[in-house]
Design an enzyme around this catalytic site. Structure first.
Site, mmCIF file in Angstrom:
data_model
loop_
_atom_site.group_PDB
_atom_site.id
_atom_site.type_symbol
_atom_site.label_atom_id
_atom_site.label_comp_id
_atom_site.label_asym_id
_atom_site.label_seq_id
_atom_site.Cartn_x
_atom_site.Cartn_y
_atom_site.Cartn_z
ATOM 1 N N ASP A 12 24.317 66.623 -9.615
ATOM 2 C CA ASP A 12 23.256 65.512 -9.781
ATOM 3 C C ASP A 12 22.049 66.248 -9.921
ATOM 4 O O ASP A 12 21.692 67.213 -9.400
ATOM 5 C CB ASP A 12 23.466 64.419 -8.508
HETATM 6 MG MG LIG Z 1 20.473 61.643 -6.820
#
Ligand SMILES: [Mg+2]
Length: 215
Positions: A12
């Protein structure tokens, strides 16, 4: 590090690789103040972080989501270079993984232009093999589609892959994709919210992350 437990490591971006947490919090606060005339507590501002921006704005106001979206983006882009930070130790993890021959990818709900702004402000220490943004798939985290898209580009399988993220949505997406998930506590969410998703492990420091990624 002597071997890689997973040859494909997906990350991410926000709150995991780069510290955009204050940038995002302040952008949300600005947008709801300007458009709706309200001050919301941080917990409410941050609840949807990790999902696409347009969806987060729907939660604040379905009728004024478009306006919120545009006001957020204008302020966010104007303040990215000022507020974005690196997390100490994360670049070293990326360099180590690259040196070990890992295939490395970013899977983010951010839009491509915002990713480019972030990378212009803080250039990545490695060459990412794939970067999946919100434009790349019709469905988004916690749906597994963005992770599957990254694996297709990398010609990888879920079994040989792991996803590292700071939000429950990241860990839900990893599980739905059939891959291992690792939660990191230096982003926008606390340990309890991450452990509730029952990932492989939750780590508190980049050194612990590197240990978890080693074979
Ligand atoms: Mg994040």
């Amino acid at each position: 590090m002597h071997a890689l437990r997973w040859p494909v490591v997906l990350f991410d971006l926000d709150g995991t690789v780069l510290d955009t947490v204050e940038l995002i919090r302040a952008s949300h606060a600005h947008a709801v103040r300007e458009v709706l005339g309200v001050e919301l507590p941080d917990e409410e501002l941050m609840a949807g972080i990790g999902t696409p921006l347009r969806e987060q704005m729907e939660v604040f106001s379905a009728e004024r989501a478009d306006e919120l979206f545009h006001v957020y983006r204008a302020w966010n882009h104007a303040n990215t270079a000022r507020l974005i930070e690196r997390y100490p130790g994360v670049d070293e993890v990326l360099l180590e993984l690259e040196a070990e021959g890992a295939r490395l990818g970013i899977v983010t709900s951010k839009m491509l232009d915002a990713v480019e702004l972030a990378f212009a402000a803080l250039p990545p220490p490695i060459v990412w093999d794939v970067v999946i943004t919100t434009e790349d798939t019709p469905l988004h985290k916690p749906h597994p589609a963005p992770l599957i898209a990254a694996l297709e580009r990398l010609e990888g399988t879920p079994a040989e892959s792991v996803y590292v993220g700071d939000s429950p949505f990241d860990l839900q997406a990893a599980r739905a994709a059939g891959m291992a998930g690792i939660g990191v506590t230096w982003g926008a969410f606390g340990r309890a919210a991450l452990e509730a998703e029952e990932p492989l492990v939750v780590v508190d420091t980049p050194a612990e992350l590197l240990e978890a990624l080693a074979g």
